[in-house]
Enzyme design. Structure first.
Site, PDB file in Angstrom:
ATOM      1  N   GLN A 351      18.185   1.381  21.631  1.00  0.00           N
ATOM      2  CA  GLN A 351      18.743   0.114  21.145  1.00  0.00           C
ATOM      3  C   GLN A 351      20.034  -0.219  21.891  1.00  0.00           C
ATOM      4  OE1 GLN A 351      17.711   2.659  19.206  1.00  0.00           O
ATOM      5  NE2 GLN A 351      16.884   1.944  17.262  1.00  0.00           N
ATOM      6  N   GLN A 373      15.499  -2.559  25.208  1.00  0.00           N
ATOM      7  CA  GLN A 373      15.170  -2.539  23.777  1.00  0.00           C
ATOM      8  C   GLN A 373      16.221  -3.336  22.995  1.00  0.00           C
ATOM      9  OE1 GLN A 373      14.245   1.325  22.160  1.00  0.00           O
ATOM     10  NE2 GLN A 373      14.316   0.635  20.046  1.00  0.00           N
ATOM     11  N   ASP A 374      15.736  -4.221  22.105  1.00  0.00           N
ATOM     12  CA  ASP A 374      16.611  -4.988  21.196  1.00  0.00           C
ATOM     13  C   ASP A 374      17.552  -5.936  21.948  1.00  0.00           C
ATOM     14  OD1 ASP A 374      15.369  -3.496  19.293  1.00  0.00           O
ATOM     15  OD2 ASP A 374      17.157  -2.563  18.480  1.00  0.00           O
ATOM     16  N   ASP A 395      10.722  -4.427  21.047  1.00  0.00           N
ATOM     17  CA  ASP A 395      11.299  -5.233  19.959  1.00  0.00           C
ATOM     18  C   ASP A 395      12.424  -6.136  20.467  1.00  0.00           C
ATOM     19  OD1 ASP A 395       9.623  -3.616  18.397  1.00  0.00           O
ATOM     20  OD2 ASP A 395      11.248  -2.256  17.831  1.00  0.00           O
ATOM     21  N   ARG A 463       5.562  -6.539  16.088  1.00  0.00           N
ATOM     22  CA  ARG A 463       5.197  -5.590  15.041  1.00  0.00           C
ATOM     23  C   ARG A 463       6.125  -5.810  13.845  1.00  0.00           C
ATOM     24  NH1 ARG A 463       7.434   0.426  16.812  1.00  0.00           N
ATOM     25  NH2 ARG A 463       9.453  -0.228  17.673  1.00  0.00           N
ATOM     26  N   TRP A 465       8.734  -5.109  11.454  1.00  0.00           N
ATOM     27  CA  TRP A 465       9.882  -4.234  11.202  1.00  0.00           C
ATOM     28  C   TRP A 465      10.110  -4.066   9.708  1.00  0.00           C
ATOM     29  CZ3 TRP A 465      15.632  -5.958  12.036  1.00  0.00           C
ATOM     30  CH2 TRP A 465      16.475  -4.849  11.854  1.00  0.00           C
TER      31      TRP A 465
END
Length: 559
Positions: A351, A373-374, A395, A463, A465
């Site tokens: 993250q 990521q993120d 994500d 997806r 969370w």
């Protein structure tokens, strides 16, 4: 000062402290007696009727029944009482977190930062509660007050859950979290009950389909939400050399400041008028924080890839996801144009946020967000993105705002060898939150570094969370990198029945829905009535659109 005089002052101080303590005990005793006093049948009926449809009815009834004169209060007044009650619990949790830092001696840096996040988020929550109470205390609650309260209470719940998320990596045994989690879950349950009660108020405000999505974000004008003033729209559309700036940031010293942080600090607090900061071309290696009191700021860069803000905080190096952001914005009414915001930590650092946005009525136009990521943390409240480029892997568009992405480019990058690409991870915790991610007329594609190795990595639209995750792709062009299943589970069957994932008339080789997941919460949207709930017009409560000023947009369904 004489000893006798000092003793007299000490005696008086002690007497005052004793008196205050007695008064507090008296107030608490009165409250306890009130709570214990048998209530009339009418009082209990008022509590039960108000709590119908809540997710936590026992907590709702027991809390409302403790309030005096409940039967004589309107539903909005009862919600105000509950929100005020919850505000005191937030303050208590804030004091508890402050005490934990003193009590627990061996906190690691991530635990300390998680507690810091909680304290900041509690401050924001208390502010949102106060504004909600002010809205709901109006003699006549109009649509604007209703939707504003719905937004603020949704954001308040997101804040409290975010506090809890912060302990996920640095507190694996729950050493710190266990001291605060029960009270925080209770706060979230109170807010959930408030949201459900607020839905009943909606009936008296405006007739509306129960399934209508995000009606609260305002009409569209010239391709922008109507909460952007005509001056703001002109600023977004004007060339840099035609714009008047209040401050200039330049690396070469030709402006007022050489760092963005200095300019933000110099900007006025709580201003009602737009304050424009020009950030000249260059790479700015700093973390920028636009705090709550810095309202109505606008950043104008010289264009994507020209004005670049870059940093590399990440969870592996001891930062919470919340604090990892290169740019963090919570000042309401924020606007940015022509800027690249990057987190350069890399795919192995997990993250690592480029932009975290928790600013209500905020807009980003022709910006890019670069990370792995993120990347883009659409944390909370109402947000609008137009013609923006978002790059990432896992994500990489996530959070629990009411976020609209229109005419954007979403690029999946090459991840680590053991990773999958996931465009979204929406975090709606409660069915009555007005949150979700709507991606409209955008391109879903592979970035240049993924194209040569596309077949080596699976890529999904998103997806779930959280339990009520809500994401819709409408009229987007999807390249062939999307796995036929389209969507991926988070953890087994979690949220598959309660999520809302929709696809409407997307096109391109990745848009074929014949092999999509068969979850209860997933749907291929075939009805134009259902699909229209997620168009820009209805998604942000726009009954019609005005003529554009050269910026393309779709007011409703494209075909």
């Amino acid at each position: 000062m004489s000893t006798m005089h000092h003793l007299k002052r000490t005696t008086v101080s002690l007497a005052l402290v004793t008196l205050l303590s007695l008064l507090l005990l008296l107030v608490k005793a009165t409250e306890s007696q009130e709570a214990m006093r048998p209530h009339s049948q009418e009082h209990l009926q008022a509590a039960h009727s108000t709590c119908q449809g809540t997710l936590y009815p026992d907590l709702c009834v027991s809390t409302l029944a403790s309030f005096p004169d409940l039967a004589s209060k309107s539903v909005p007044q009862r919600i105000c009482s509950l929100v005020n009650h919850t505000m005191y619990e937030v303050r208590s949790s804030s004091s508890n977190c402050t005490g934990l830092r003193r009590k627990l001696r061996n906190l690691n840096p991530l635990q300390q930062r998680a507690l810091d996040d909680c304290l900041q988020l509690f401050d924001h929550t208390e502010e949102e509660f106060k504004t909600s109470v002010a809205d709901l205390s109006q003699t006549q609650i109009d649509s604007k007050c209703y939707h504003h309260s719905l937004t603020l209470l949704s954001g308040a719940m997101t804040n409290v859950y975010t506090c809890l998320y912060g302990f996920a990596d640095g507190d694996p045994n729950g050493h710190v979290k266990r001291f605060i989690q029960d009270s925080l879950y209770r706060i979230c349950h109170h807010v959930s009950n408030s949201l459900a009660m607020l839905k009943n108020v909606q009936k008296g405000v405006k007739k509306q389909s129960p399934s209508e999505a995000f009606p609260e974000d305002g009409k569209m004008k010239h391709g922008f939400p109507s909460w952007l003033t005509s001056k703001d729209r002109k600023l977004l559309q004007a060339a840099v050399n035609e714009t008047k700036f209040d401050l200039v940031v330049a690396k070469d010293g030709s402006g007022n400041f050489t760092t963005i942080g200095e300019a933000v600090a110099a900007a006025p607090n709580s201003t009602k008028t737009r304050f424009v900061i020009h950030i000249k071309a260059g790479a700015y290696f700093e973390n920028v924080d636009v705090i709550k009191k810095k309202t109505n700021l606008m950043f104008v860069g010289d264009g994507i890839g020209k004005t670049v803000v870059k940093a590399s905080r990440n969870v592996v190096d001891g930062w919470t996801t919340f604090q990892s952001a290169t740019v963090a914005v919570v000042g309401d009414g924020f606007i940015a144009k022509g800027i690249t915001i990057e987190n350069s930590a890399g795919p192995s650092k997990h993250q690592a946020v480029a932009l975290r946005n928790g600013a209500d009525l905020s807009a980003f136009y022709r910006c890019s967000f670069v990370g792995y990521q993120d990347t883009l943390y659409v944390h909370s409240l109402r947000q609008f993105y137009r013609e923006c480029d978002i790059y990432g892997t896992v994500d990489f568009i996530f959070g629990n705002a009411a976020a609209v992405l229109q005419n954007c480019n979403l690029y999946a990058r090459k991840p680590n060898d053991n990773q999958k690409n996931l465009f979204t991870a929406q975090g709606r915790e409660d069915p009555n939150q007005n949150t979700g991610i709507s991606i409209i007329n955008s391109k879903v594609a592979a970035a240049s570094d993924l194209i040569p190795v596309k077949s080596s990595f699976k890529t999904y639209l998103g997806r779930p969370w959280k339990l009520y995750s809500r994401t819709v792709y409408s009229e987007c062009f999807m390249e062939d990198l999307i796995d036929p299943a389209g969507w991926l589970e988070w953890n087994g069957s979690f949220a598959l029945d309660t999520l809302y994932y929709g696809e409407y008339r997307n096109r391109g080789p990745g848009s074929n829905t014949t092999g999509r997941v068969n979850w209860k919460g997933y749907r291929v949207i075939n009805s134009s009535t259902e699909a229209s709930q997620f168009t820009v017009a209805q998604f942000i409560q726009g009954p019609e659109w005005l003529n554009s000023t050269g910026i393309p947009f779709f007011p409703g369904l494209a075909s």
